[in-house]
Motif scaffolding. Structure first.
Motif, mmCIF file in Angstrom:
data_model
loop_
_atom_site.group_PDB
_atom_site.id
_atom_site.type_symbol
_atom_site.label_atom_id
_atom_site.label_comp_id
_atom_site.label_asym_id
_atom_site.label_seq_id
_atom_site.Cartn_x
_atom_site.Cartn_y
_atom_site.Cartn_z
ATOM 1 N N PHE A 1 0.835 -1.198 0.000
ATOM 2 C CA PHE A 1 0.000 0.000 0.000
ATOM 3 C C PHE A 1 0.872 1.252 0.000
ATOM 4 C CE2 PHE A 1 -2.994 -3.070 1.752
ATOM 5 C CZ PHE A 1 -4.170 -2.726 1.091
ATOM 6 N N VAL A 2 0.361 2.293 -0.626
ATOM 7 C CA VAL A 2 0.974 3.611 -0.491
ATOM 8 C C VAL A 2 -0.038 4.451 0.284
ATOM 9 C CG1 VAL A 2 0.144 4.327 -2.795
ATOM 10 C CG2 VAL A 2 2.020 5.572 -1.679
ATOM 11 N N VAL A 3 0.334 4.763 1.527
ATOM 12 C CA VAL A 3 -0.598 5.308 2.510
ATOM 13 C C VAL A 3 -0.361 6.804 2.704
ATOM 14 C CG1 VAL A 3 -1.450 5.113 4.875
ATOM 15 C CG2 VAL A 3 -0.573 3.083 3.699
ATOM 16 N N THR A 4 -1.425 7.584 2.567
ATOM 17 C CA THR A 4 -1.351 9.024 2.821
ATOM 18 C C THR A 4 -1.820 9.316 4.237
ATOM 19 O OG1 THR A 4 -1.744 9.591 0.498
ATOM 20 C CG2 THR A 4 -2.196 11.298 2.136
ATOM 21 N N PRO A 5 -0.942 9.847 5.100
ATOM 22 C CA PRO A 5 -1.376 10.259 6.434
ATOM 23 C C PRO A 5 -2.122 11.594 6.359
ATOM 24 C CG PRO A 5 1.001 9.780 6.364
ATOM 25 C CD PRO A 5 0.521 9.943 4.961
ATOM 26 N N VAL A 6 -3.361 11.602 6.827
ATOM 27 C CA VAL A 6 -4.208 12.793 6.804
ATOM 28 C C VAL A 6 -4.291 13.323 8.238
ATOM 29 C CG1 VAL A 6 -6.486 13.718 6.240
ATOM 30 C CG2 VAL A 6 -5.529 11.822 4.888
ATOM 31 N N LEU A 7 -3.739 14.500 8.482
ATOM 32 C CA LEU A 7 -3.737 15.072 9.823
ATOM 33 C C LEU A 7 -4.978 15.929 10.012
ATOM 34 C CD1 LEU A 7 -0.858 14.052 9.482
ATOM 35 C CD2 LEU A 7 -0.064 16.048 10.765
ATOM 36 N N ALA A 8 -5.633 15.768 11.163
ATOM 37 C CA ALA A 8 -6.911 16.444 11.362
ATOM 38 C C ALA A 8 -7.133 16.768 12.831
ATOM 39 C CB ALA A 8 -8.056 15.566 10.850
ATOM 40 N N ARG A 9 -7.960 17.761 13.054
ATOM 41 C CA ARG A 9 -8.364 18.168 14.390
ATOM 42 C C ARG A 9 -9.804 17.721 14.630
ATOM 43 N NH1 ARG A 9 -6.845 23.223 16.779
ATOM 44 N NH2 ARG A 9 -6.341 23.972 14.677
ATOM 45 N N ILE A 10 -10.046 17.108 15.813
ATOM 46 C CA ILE A 10 -11.406 16.741 16.195
ATOM 47 C C ILE A 10 -12.025 17.924 16.929
ATOM 48 C CG2 ILE A 10 -12.845 15.176 17.544
ATOM 49 C CD1 ILE A 10 -10.658 13.066 17.243
ATOM 50 N N ARG A 11 -13.149 18.379 16.441
ATOM 51 C CA ARG A 11 -13.847 19.505 17.066
ATOM 52 C C ARG A 11 -15.025 18.971 17.880
ATOM 53 N NH1 ARG A 11 -12.042 24.290 15.965
ATOM 54 N NH2 ARG A 11 -10.888 24.788 14.058
ATOM 55 N N GLY A 12 -15.158 19.446 19.102
ATOM 56 C CA GLY A 12 -16.255 18.991 19.948
ATOM 57 C C GLY A 12 -15.923 17.674 20.622
ATOM 58 N N GLY A 13 -16.886 17.153 21.356
ATOM 59 C CA GLY A 13 -16.682 15.900 22.062
ATOM 60 C C GLY A 13 -16.671 14.711 21.121
ATOM 61 N N PHE A 14 -15.879 13.721 21.455
ATOM 62 C CA PHE A 14 -15.790 12.516 20.633
ATOM 63 C C PHE A 14 -15.851 11.301 21.551
ATOM 64 C CE2 PHE A 14 -12.567 9.401 18.816
ATOM 65 C CZ PHE A 14 -13.507 8.712 18.071
ATOM 66 N N VAL A 15 -16.881 10.499 21.381
ATOM 67 C CA VAL A 15 -17.032 9.254 22.137
ATOM 68 C C VAL A 15 -16.816 8.099 21.158
ATOM 69 C CG1 VAL A 15 -18.549 7.827 23.533
ATOM 70 C CG2 VAL A 15 -18.672 10.325 23.716
#
Length: 209
Positions: free
Chosen positions: A124-138
């Motif tokens: 596989f050629v894997v792209t790391p996608v960086l992201a911010r979680i906004r709000g609560g996450f369960v």
């Protein structure tokens, strides 16, 4: 003039690091004596390197794969997977897989950017996608796929000194790879290598800051 300054974005070091030039990585970075087959076909994939705010600063969301899986049972991994026909690109694949694997709604995610792709020994050629979680996450682990969803402090995975090289046999020769253990979690292989790439870029940014 306002009496107080705007609060500093806790992910500012990550965002600055993303703005710096990067280069592709692979599971073979440390290997010697391994010849990759010519004309190999790689499948595109995307993983979500998602940050949430914890009690002591930003944290990275990781998963422990089910021990019942045929491929990579029990390993530590980012939410993500291969690009399906319905996905427009690796970013879309990473967001879809995160929703399926850990219940992270794409509407709760702000994509910060992508890092250069990582090639795995599994093709596989894997792209790391960086992201911010906004709000609560369960987290809601996907039954049969994800055994556990947990977080690791960004301060741990962004520290190059936390990484060391381990070895195991592969194709008849010792294959070295990066590991960054955290408590009971053995972060290694492609996941550790992608995190180390981020750590290196953040350290380089700090050196030039």
């Amino acid at each position: 003039m306002p009496d107080t300054l705007a609060p500093r974005d806790p992910l500012a070091p990550v965002i600055r690091a993303l703005a710096r030039p990067g280069r592709p990585s692979s599971d073979y970075d440390l290997a010697r004596g391994i010849t990759l087959p010519a004309g190999r076909v790689l499948r595109a994939a995307g993983v979500l390197v998602a940050f949430q705010q914890g009690a002591h600063g930003p944290e990275v969301v990781l998963t422990k794969r089910s021990s019942r899986l045929k491929h990579h049972p029990g390993q530590i991994a980012f939410p993500g997977g291969k690009v399906d026909p319905g996905d427009s690109d690796p970013v879309a694949a990473a967001l879809r897989e995160a929703e399926e694997e850990v219940g992270l709604s794409r509407g709760s995610v702000e994509v910060l950017g992508v890092m250069p792709a990582h090639e795995t020994v599994t093709g596989f050629v894997v792209t790391p996608v960086l992201a911010r979680i906004r709000g609560g996450f369960v987290p809601v682990p996907e039954a049969g796929e994800v055994e556990e969803v947990f977080t690791v402090p960004l301060s741990h995975v962004s520290d190059p000194s936390r990484y060391r090289i381990a070895h195991r046999q592969w194709l008849g020769v010792p294959r070295p790879y990066w590991v960054a253990p955290y408590g009971p979690y053995y972060i290694w292989g492609a996941t550790a290598r992608m995190l180390k790439a981020l750590a290196d870029r953040m350290a380089e940014d700090a050196d030039h800051g």
